[in-house]
Design an enzyme around this catalytic site. Sequence first.
Site, PDB file in Angstrom:
ATOM      1  CB  SER A 228      -0.947  -0.068   1.196  1.00  0.00           C
ATOM      2  OG  SER A 228      -2.087   0.711   1.003  1.00  0.00           O
ATOM      3  CG  ASP A 451      -6.229  -3.123  -3.957  1.00  0.00           C
ATOM      4  OD1 ASP A 451      -6.857  -2.361  -3.192  1.00  0.00           O
ATOM      5  OD2 ASP A 451      -5.080  -3.537  -3.718  1.00  0.00           O
ATOM      6  CG  HIS A 479      -5.396  -3.038   0.161  1.00  0.00           C
ATOM      7  ND1 HIS A 479      -4.908  -2.482  -1.000  1.00  0.00           N
ATOM      8  CD2 HIS A 479      -4.752  -2.393   1.175  1.00  0.00           C
ATOM      9  CE1 HIS A 479      -4.022  -1.552  -0.707  1.00  0.00           C
ATOM     10  NE2 HIS A 479      -3.905  -1.478   0.615  1.00  0.00           N
TER      11      HIS A 479
END
Length: 510
Positions: A228, A451, A479
């Site tokens: 991320s 995602d 995710h």
Amino acid sequence: MRSRIAAAVAVLTSVVLVASGCSAFTSNSWAPPPSVTPDVSGVSADLLPFYDQDVAWESCAAEEQFDCANVRVPRDWSAPASGEIEIAVIRHRADSGAPIGSLFTNPGGPGVSGVDTLRQALDVVAGSALRENYDVIGFDPRGVGASTAIDCYDTADLDQYLYDIPDAPRGSDEWAAEIEARDAAFAAACDANSDGLLPFVSTENAARDLDVLRAVMGETTLDYLGYSWGTALGAAYAELHPDRVGRMVLDGALDPSIPGTEVGVGQMEGFQRSLDAFLTACVSFDDCPFRGTLADATADLDALFASVDARPIVAADGRELGADTLMLALLNALYSPASWPYLRVTLSGVQNGDPAPAFTLADAYNARQGGDYVGNSEEAFPAYNCMDYPAAGEAETQAAQAELEQVAPLAAEYFSGPDVCEQWPYPPTGTRGPVSADGAAPILVIGTTSDPATPYQWAVSLAEQLTSGVLVTRVGEGHTGYNKGNTCVDDAVVAYLVDGVVPDADIRCE
């Protein structure tokens, strides 16, 4: 537009964080790690005190494999002699006892503690093959957790800032003025209570800190697994130090080339797709509060939000569940299909006047546990974003809002408004543009097709920007892609990080 302009909640948002920093526990079987010689090649004289420092490790968990330390870095990288801060580091020694090197990890955020995450969710961060072969390293970036940290509010004030509902009607000038005043007070408190750190908290500076961590571990190149926002940190490192990139994997990629408004719209569009998938599946379950088609369920959800917006539900602790907090709960649950059953329970609870499950999700989003905050993620998050992202002009903001209303109408209604960065006491120092990292070793970029937080196209874009980028596509929901049950993705990551095997071409993992 008040949108979460980077990875709003890290990949490990569901992990319960119960501590910050290193504990005082010393295992009877713990032994100091072998000493290493820092890598100071090419380091200028003014930076040698940081790159050539000795690191004092100590045991920091009941398992003797965990070591903790603090590493000194410059507060201001443009003036290294002007002061220093500390970066908290945790290491899990390789299960084999014979590591091939150090694998640095970051779970995302910005603002999530890498120290706490590694201690509490090591097997989520790094699978068994990585733990067997590497010393796995977690760290709290500057401004975060047990490192020299951003400090804004105490618990009571942070509760008010995050959960209180404005008195004025949503969307009115008075409503906007209330939020702006609240944001201004928060920003001023962050500046007053953070000992001069605020102007130096940025992804670029965190990447410079990461190079010091690499060096004091005795590594000549950086092996790295970032999730991320951790992909933004890794990409920034690769752009600064392409010759020091070892084996790097960036999972759930952010696109460094697009402006903040486009990041915000892209995220909310991704969450809308996941919301549609959730609602489509939800109606087939007995515990789903909605029935009928996707359109029917969407209309019912809209009505539920409008209801709590007009008449908030009071929780047992006195907090009121309004639409903004319900939106945080919804977004948190949409990060992974594994959370969808709890989201059904949450929405049913709200429909029946019970806000407790919604507050559980919202509190996890805000790192609030047992009535207190673990770490400082909700303070570090704006500190990074307000310095990283150049301010958008009025026309750009209006265009983004119009697009948001088209692609994510629920978010446009309940996740928009004044931006705290408009009140930040320092102008942003970050820039937006493509990164190439010319000369870097191959960099694997992982993107998941559905995602919600980091849209797949961002991974495609980053892999194309990087001169040595290789795209690994995971077809699915949720995710990030590694260690999520897809053996094709996991095998590619392990083959590269452990054995140095680079895919011949981009990979698509069904």
